[in-house]
Design an enzyme around this catalytic site. Structure first.
Site, PDB file in Angstrom:
ATOM      1  N   TYR A 148       0.817  -1.209   0.000  1.00  0.00           N
ATOM      2  CA  TYR A 148       0.000   0.000   0.000  1.00  0.00           C
ATOM      3  C   TYR A 148       0.851   1.260   0.000  1.00  0.00           C
ATOM      4  O   TYR A 148       0.405   2.318  -0.444  1.00  0.00           O
ATOM      5  CB  TYR A 148      -0.933   0.014   1.208  1.00  0.00           C
ATOM      6  CG  TYR A 148      -2.026  -1.035   1.168  1.00  0.00           C
ATOM      7  CD1 TYR A 148      -2.169  -1.891   0.077  1.00  0.00           C
ATOM      8  CD2 TYR A 148      -2.908  -1.185   2.219  1.00  0.00           C
ATOM      9  CE1 TYR A 148      -3.153  -2.850   0.044  1.00  0.00           C
ATOM     10  CE2 TYR A 148      -3.903  -2.144   2.196  1.00  0.00           C
ATOM     11  CZ  TYR A 148      -4.024  -2.980   1.104  1.00  0.00           C
ATOM     12  OH  TYR A 148      -5.004  -3.933   1.080  1.00  0.00           O
ATOM     13  N   LYS A 198       3.750 -15.439   3.695  1.00  0.00           N
ATOM     14  CA  LYS A 198       3.796 -16.272   2.476  1.00  0.00           C
ATOM     15  C   LYS A 198       5.257 -16.548   2.159  1.00  0.00           C
ATOM     16  O   LYS A 198       5.770 -16.280   1.082  1.00  0.00           O
ATOM     17  CB  LYS A 198       3.098 -15.547   1.319  1.00  0.00           C
ATOM     18  CG  LYS A 198       2.804 -16.414   0.111  1.00  0.00           C
ATOM     19  CD  LYS A 198       1.868 -17.561   0.397  1.00  0.00           C
ATOM     20  CE  LYS A 198       1.589 -18.339  -0.893  1.00  0.00           C
ATOM     21  NZ  LYS A 198       0.868 -19.602  -0.642  1.00  0.00           N
ATOM     22  N   ASP A 230      -2.725 -18.306   2.767  1.00  0.00           N
ATOM     23  CA  ASP A 230      -3.840 -19.031   2.151  1.00  0.00           C
ATOM     24  C   ASP A 230      -4.421 -20.056   3.124  1.00  0.00           C
ATOM     25  O   ASP A 230      -5.645 -20.216   3.227  1.00  0.00           O
ATOM     26  CB  ASP A 230      -3.418 -19.686   0.831  1.00  0.00           C
ATOM     27  CG  ASP A 230      -2.058 -20.357   0.894  1.00  0.00           C
ATOM     28  OD1 ASP A 230      -1.356 -20.240   1.918  1.00  0.00           O
ATOM     29  OD2 ASP A 230      -1.674 -21.004  -0.099  1.00  0.00           O
ATOM     30  N   ASP A 254      -5.425  -6.825   5.772  1.00  0.00           N
ATOM     31  CA  ASP A 254      -6.623  -6.195   5.226  1.00  0.00           C
ATOM     32  C   ASP A 254      -7.647  -7.260   4.833  1.00  0.00           C
ATOM     33  O   ASP A 254      -8.839  -7.169   5.160  1.00  0.00           O
ATOM     34  CB  ASP A 254      -6.227  -5.353   4.012  1.00  0.00           C
ATOM     35  CG  ASP A 254      -7.337  -4.411   3.565  1.00  0.00           C
ATOM     36  OD1 ASP A 254      -8.426  -4.421   4.169  1.00  0.00           O
ATOM     37  OD2 ASP A 254      -7.111  -3.663   2.598  1.00  0.00           O
ATOM     38  N   ASP A 258     -11.210  -8.672   7.256  1.00  0.00           N
ATOM     39  CA  ASP A 258     -12.564  -8.621   6.699  1.00  0.00           C
ATOM     40  C   ASP A 258     -13.199 -10.009   6.715  1.00  0.00           C
ATOM     41  O   ASP A 258     -14.392 -10.152   7.004  1.00  0.00           O
ATOM     42  CB  ASP A 258     -12.536  -8.069   5.280  1.00  0.00           C
ATOM     43  CG  ASP A 258     -12.424  -6.552   5.254  1.00  0.00           C
ATOM     44  OD1 ASP A 258     -12.444  -5.944   6.340  1.00  0.00           O
ATOM     45  OD2 ASP A 258     -12.323  -5.977   4.161  1.00  0.00           O
TER      46      ASP A 258
END
Length: 368
Positions: A148, A198, A230, A254, A258
């Site tokens: 970001y 990851k 994942d 992020d 959610d």
């Protein structure tokens, strides 16, 4: 820092969509706890996001930023909506307001509690048998690094082809400081920390994991485990009760927070705190985890609990008004246990009391 022991300056940025509606209820609850616990707040209400664009020409007007700089904390609503989607990406409410605020105030540590109360198990899409009695997870998300904010960024033509470029970059020091926040949080809970990365693909995640392992030596009482992102996304649905505290980088956080919100039953239940440092008195931006929900704005049906609980986090982390923060949390739990439900929480079960935004605020104030 607070101006004195009993008075706190708060910049109130309600924003767009349902933001002003749920903010009104949070401020009404704040009025009630101020009266009950004997402290004061001085509030400056400012435009931000789409409201900032419409009224001042920018998503983060200069006067809004100045009010935030003069405050002890920011109570933030929600920004964005289809009305402003045609603007250039950097001028839209989300990119033009939230990201600059996070960068300007170095709000690197995002705390998002994911609590599924026992009475709301039916509202979760996860099978009830997998979450008996609900669950309580805290996600610690690094908020000012990663893709970001990484440079270079580019969207345009290069070598005859249109490309989009984002850079995922972390410094060791950035990972160390979020690691310590997460380990401290785990130490204050059940002493279990799961770091999500990851590392099988990304060099930044290899470094992230190495730093987490190194910092773990400072916290021998906390159990550290690692999980690929994942798998973590799958495990949140399969068995959320296995997690106590999770820590992860910006983009993964992020997405996972959610997902965690929906697993808990509704985005309308989840607060968040974005903090500027890891110990002592925090400067922070406190906001609900959901969005501006323009489709239901103005209808008086939005769930204000996430905004109210975000206000409670402000009392806890910035004001150090722990008793008042505990009272807010307890009032919300009492109201849910009594059967009060906004539309997002309703399942049609016997004993539910359907209320709108104002009705939920009234019930919480009464419970105080």
């Amino acid at each position: 820092m607070p101006t004195d022991m009993n008075t706190y300056k708060i910049a109130v940025l309600a924003g767009d969509g349902i933001g002003p509606e749920v903010m009104e209820e949070a401020l009404r609850v704040l009025d009630a706890v101020e009266s009950k616990f004997g402290f004061k707040t001085e509030r400056t209400e400012c435009f931000v996001g789409g409201a900032g664009i419409d009224n001042c020409g920018k998503a983060l007007p200069a006067e809004t930023l100045a009010a935030c700089e003069a405050a002890d904390a920011i109570l933030f609503g929600s920004v964005g909506g289809p009305k402003w989607d045609s603007l250039p990406p950097d001028e839209r409410p989300e990119r033009g307001a939230l990201l600059p605020l996070r960068k300007h105030f170095s709000l690197f540590a995002n705390l998002r509690p994911g609590i599924c109360l026992p009475e709301l198990v039916d509202a979760s899409p996860v099978k009830n048998a997998l979450i008996p009695g609900g669950f309580d997870i805290l996600c610690v998300r690094e908020l000012t690094g990663g893709m970001y904010f990484g440079e270079p960024k580019f969207y345009g033509e290069r070598d005859g082809e249109v490309i989009g470029l984002d850079t995922l970059i972390y410094k060791k020091s950035e990972v160390e400081r979020i690691a310590r926040v997460a380990f401290e949080a785990a130490r204050g809970r059940n002493k279990r920390l799961c770091s999500v990365d990851k590392a099988n693909v990304l060099a930044s995640s290899v470094m992230w994991r190495d730093v987490m392992n190194a910092i773990a030596a400072e916290y021998p009482d906390v159990e550290l485990t690692h999980m690929y992102v994942d798998n973590a996304a799958m495990q949140l649905v399969r068995n959320p009760k296995q997690f106590d505290v999770m820590v992860t980088e910006n983009t993964f956080g992020d997405i996972l927070t959610d997902e965690m919100a929906i697993v808990c039953g509704s985005l309308g239940m989840l607060p968040s705190a974005s903090l500027s440092h890891g110990s002592g008195t925090f400067f922070g931006l406190y906001e609900p985890s959901g969005g501006s929900a323009p489709d239901i704005a103005g209808k008086g049906i939005a769930n204000p609990i996430a905004q109210i609980l975000s206000m409670g986090m402000l009392l806890r982390y910035t004001c150090k008004e722990t008793a008042a923060a505990d009272a807010v949390d307890t009032a919300v739990r009492k109201v849910i246990a009594a059967g009060y439900r906004t539309g997002d929480l309703a399942t049609g079960a016997e004993g539910e009391i359907r209320v709108g935004t104002r009705g939920m605020g009234d019930a919480i104030i009464a419970a105080l």
